[in-house]
Design a protein around this motif. Structure first.
Motif, mmCIF file in Angstrom:
data_model
loop_
_atom_site.group_PDB
_atom_site.id
_atom_site.type_symbol
_atom_site.label_atom_id
_atom_site.label_comp_id
_atom_site.label_asym_id
_atom_site.label_seq_id
_atom_site.Cartn_x
_atom_site.Cartn_y
_atom_site.Cartn_z
ATOM 1 N N TYR A 138 0.829 -1.204 0.000
ATOM 2 C CA TYR A 138 0.000 0.000 0.000
ATOM 3 C C TYR A 138 0.860 1.249 0.000
ATOM 4 O O TYR A 138 2.058 1.180 -0.156
ATOM 5 N N ALA A 139 0.251 2.377 0.200
ATOM 6 C CA ALA A 139 0.878 3.693 0.050
ATOM 7 C C ALA A 139 2.297 3.799 0.587
ATOM 8 O O ALA A 139 2.675 3.131 1.527
ATOM 9 N N SER A 140 3.020 4.704 -0.015
ATOM 10 C CA SER A 140 4.420 4.927 0.308
ATOM 11 C C SER A 140 4.639 5.227 1.786
ATOM 12 O O SER A 140 3.810 5.798 2.456
ATOM 13 N N SER A 141 5.820 4.863 2.271
ATOM 14 C CA SER A 141 6.153 5.045 3.672
ATOM 15 C C SER A 141 7.633 5.334 3.809
ATOM 16 O O SER A 141 8.421 5.015 2.939
ATOM 17 N N VAL A 142 8.005 5.928 4.932
ATOM 18 C CA VAL A 142 9.409 6.170 5.197
ATOM 19 C C VAL A 142 10.046 4.950 5.856
ATOM 20 O O VAL A 142 11.236 4.932 6.097
ATOM 21 N N LEU A 143 9.247 3.969 6.154
ATOM 22 C CA LEU A 143 9.730 2.767 6.815
ATOM 23 C C LEU A 143 10.780 2.073 5.945
ATOM 24 O O LEU A 143 10.583 1.876 4.755
ATOM 25 N N LYS A 144 11.914 1.726 6.550
ATOM 26 C CA LYS A 144 12.990 1.068 5.809
ATOM 27 C C LYS A 144 12.849 -0.450 5.856
ATOM 28 O O LYS A 144 13.077 -1.139 4.869
ATOM 29 N N TYR A 145 12.504 -0.994 7.041
ATOM 30 C CA TYR A 145 12.387 -2.444 7.224
ATOM 31 C C TYR A 145 11.011 -2.808 7.758
ATOM 32 O O TYR A 145 10.601 -2.317 8.814
ATOM 33 N N ALA A 146 10.317 -3.651 7.029
ATOM 34 C CA ALA A 146 9.020 -4.172 7.460
ATOM 35 C C ALA A 146 9.265 -5.597 7.968
ATOM 36 O O ALA A 146 9.562 -6.498 7.193
ATOM 37 N N ILE A 147 9.184 -5.779 9.265
ATOM 38 C CA ILE A 147 9.547 -7.042 9.892
ATOM 39 C C ILE A 147 8.351 -7.989 9.903
ATOM 40 O O ILE A 147 7.271 -7.634 10.380
ATOM 41 N N VAL A 148 8.570 -9.194 9.393
ATOM 42 C CA VAL A 148 7.537 -10.214 9.315
ATOM 43 C C VAL A 148 8.019 -11.435 10.087
ATOM 44 O O VAL A 148 9.024 -12.044 9.720
ATOM 45 N N SER A 149 7.311 -11.767 11.147
ATOM 46 C CA SER A 149 7.673 -12.962 11.910
ATOM 47 C C SER A 149 7.058 -14.178 11.245
ATOM 48 O O SER A 149 5.885 -14.166 10.876
ATOM 49 N N VAL A 150 7.832 -15.214 11.108
ATOM 50 C CA VAL A 150 7.294 -16.460 10.562
ATOM 51 C C VAL A 150 6.900 -17.411 11.682
ATOM 52 O O VAL A 150 6.326 -18.456 11.424
ATOM 53 N N GLN A 151 7.200 -17.039 12.927
ATOM 54 C CA GLN A 151 6.941 -17.912 14.063
ATOM 55 C C GLN A 151 6.174 -17.240 15.189
ATOM 56 O O GLN A 151 6.205 -17.690 16.318
ATOM 57 N N GLY A 152 5.492 -16.148 14.912
ATOM 58 C CA GLY A 152 4.719 -15.476 15.943
ATOM 59 C C GLY A 152 5.510 -14.400 16.658
ATOM 60 O O GLY A 152 6.666 -14.130 16.354
ATOM 61 N N ASP A 153 4.854 -13.779 17.624
ATOM 62 C CA ASP A 153 5.437 -12.678 18.376
ATOM 63 C C ASP A 153 6.242 -13.216 19.549
ATOM 64 O O ASP A 153 5.910 -14.241 20.118
ATOM 65 N N GLY A 154 7.294 -12.530 19.899
ATOM 66 C CA GLY A 154 8.108 -12.949 21.033
ATOM 67 C C GLY A 154 9.325 -12.055 21.179
ATOM 68 O O GLY A 154 9.505 -11.085 20.435
ATOM 69 N N ILE A 155 10.158 -12.385 22.135
ATOM 70 C CA ILE A 155 11.334 -11.572 22.426
ATOM 71 C C ILE A 155 12.286 -11.525 21.230
ATOM 72 O O ILE A 155 12.902 -10.499 20.969
ATOM 73 N N MET A 156 12.370 -12.627 20.472
ATOM 74 C CA MET A 156 13.257 -12.644 19.310
ATOM 75 C C MET A 156 12.785 -11.630 18.267
ATOM 76 O O MET A 156 13.571 -10.831 17.760
ATOM 77 N N LEU A 157 11.493 -11.619 17.965
ATOM 78 C CA LEU A 157 10.950 -10.683 16.975
ATOM 79 C C LEU A 157 11.132 -9.244 17.450
ATOM 80 O O LEU A 157 11.593 -8.384 16.698
ATOM 81 N N GLY A 158 10.790 -8.989 18.694
ATOM 82 C CA GLY A 158 10.917 -7.641 19.229
ATOM 83 C C GLY A 158 12.353 -7.154 19.246
ATOM 84 O O GLY A 158 12.631 -5.992 18.941
#
Length: 151
Positions: free
Chosen positions: A4-24
């Motif tokens: 979708y629309a443009s963003s200044v975000l450089k990295y869009a993080i996608v977890s393949v194993q759910g949320d947790g301390i590693m993802l954060g």
């Protein structure tokens, strides 16, 4: 996943194993400023903003690499190839089956950045606490350099 629309975000993080301390922690390692302006973990099903590099986060288990393969099977080829941040789950090499699977998937990835085993992740309550440790700071610097040098 869609774009979708443009963003200044450089990295869009996608977890393949759910949320947790590693993802954060990986998100915080890539964000740098701590404000979510450089890197942000996407919610499940959230679109990858235009201009952001999709970054998959998985551990070095066979299960983790299987989840990476599942995500890549569904990956829209109109989107940029994602980068894999491959976080060691133990202080040893990944299992042979995990290494072979990632080797086979490299052509579908923009790159792979391994992150060493960080035992401090077992003892902290938040990514901010993790980033107070030298080992995590060093891994963060190396991670950012590896993506910027090859990305």
């Amino acid at each position: 996943m869609s774009v979708y629309a443009s963003s200044v975000l450089k990295y869009a993080i996608v977890s393949v194993q759910g949320d947790g301390i590693m993802l954060g922690t990986v998100t915080a390692m890539l964000d740098g400023d701590g404000q979510g302006q450089v890197a942000r973990a996407l919610s499940p099903g959230e679109a990858v903003p235009i201009g952001a590099l999709p970054v998959l986060v998985a551990d070095t288990t066979v299960h983790g690499t299987q989840r990476v393969e599942q995500v890549l099977r569904r990956w829209d080829t109109r989107m940029p190839r994602p980068w894999l941040v491959w976080v060691a789950d133990a202080p040893m090499r990944p299992a042979p089956d995990a290494r072979l699977r990632i080797r086979a998937l490299r052509g579908r990835l923009a790159g792979v950045s391994p992150v060493p085993y960080l035992p401090v992740l077992r003892t902290v309550e938040s990514p901010d606490q993790a980033l107070e440790h030298r080992s995590v700071q060093a891994a963060a610097t190396k991670l950012r350099q590896s993506i910027e040098d090859k990305g």
